[in-house]
Scaffold this motif. Sequence first.
Motif: not given
Length: 485
Positions: A52-56, A58-59, A65-66, A398-400
């Motif tokens: 659910a977290y991945g779908l919300a 994005g994988v 983010s982790v 920044w990763a985004e």
Amino acid sequence: MVARRHARQTRRFYTLTAASTIVPGLGLIPSRRRTGQVIVGAFVLGVLAVCAYGLAKGVTSSVISVGVSRRALLVAIPVVFIIAVVWIWGIITTARDNMPEGSHGRPKVAMVVFTAFAAVLVFAPAAQAMRYAVIQHSLIGNVFETLRPDGAVGPIEGDDPWADTERVNIMLVGSDAGKDRSGVRPDSLMVASVDTTTGETVLFGIPRNLQNIPFSADNPLSKEYPQGFNCGDECLMEFVWKLGSDNAELFPGDPNPGLTVTKDAASQVLGLDIDYTTVINLEGFAQLVDAMGGVNITVQERVCIGCKIDPNGTVVGTTGWIEPGYRKLNGYRALWYSRSRAGSQDGDFSRMRRQRCMVGALLNQVNPTSMITRYPALAKTLEDNVRVDIPQQDLDEWAELVLRIQDGGSIKSLPLTNENINVNQPNYAKIHAMVDEAVNPPEPTTPKKSSTTTPKPSPTTTPSSSPSSSTTDDGDVLSDITTTC
């Protein structure tokens, strides 16, 4: 009958032990129903929550983010450990509960080996995940800062963290600091300007022998050098860092006045507000290339190794050569390819071209799969040799931004060399205009179509003098960085 029952028990042993290996606790349900159901239920809920977290989010974004959050990594390490312990306990308990009675000899040894192998299948990736999490946690803490630099733009809360920021500018410094050198002289100085909406990036190369360096009015050194740093060959861009360090008393509380003054000078040279800085020790650059497995590059000119220019202008100390052609360079040779200026027709400017060529080659070579396998060595090199003043709490955003650069943006390069500026008497108004056109290119115009005639090119057309369209033999124009070799 006994043999048949033993065969059924053996099949049951392997089936249930394998089930507990695939899904934790699944093989326990026949012998320990409640325990098995609790473990399986917790596992299923955990998988659903992760999905659910991945779908919300994005994988890719979820994993990043982790990976860039020290807090998330601190939580992940014990969580992975507990999951691995429970999982392995379930495998071993399943095997023990379902071991056929009277097993002995080779059949029993085979079952024990199977159980051990199943446990290793869980333990090995869990141990590697915890190891990488510990390495990443240490890397973030040692490479990145905890506070945002004064005056720097940054992300905000919301769906688009960069909505309020049109561009972000980062200064990249290749430091020549070493045991045999006093102080720091930037061996390589570049500024990356990133369009936060499209990811389009322009990399500007600033020559180390640039003269008449301007300072901002807020810089304490501007009072001592009201006309800029302009004392000829003794006042070059490469000496600005040392100038700041030698006048540290003018910057009370500043832990690195040399970097501060260099950042201010680069900002004035380009006419851009520089927000962040990245400093890499060039000796560490060689380690970085080795950690990446070397770099493949097209060498355009013969480059000497170990060479330097003596006071008489003679090239001495050459220990080898990097020959033209398609080469795979190790860290040592890649460093000399990027730094050598002896023997070249135009010294520093030739080196600047090779440096941007090296950046393009490294960008082309980055492969997530291979980088993961080399990650411990890469992380150790980065931790020892790189410092970035981007705050740790902003790394997710920044990763985004990096993903936007990779997905839709291009990286172009515009070096300032003797082909497009006068380094001895630079016209900063002209440089600022070149920079502005590079980051804000004019919209292409579409000629109107005629219903009766077809336009023909004029034989006397005068080429444009803009930096994005002008050409030189050396290619010191705005161009895609991956095609500069």
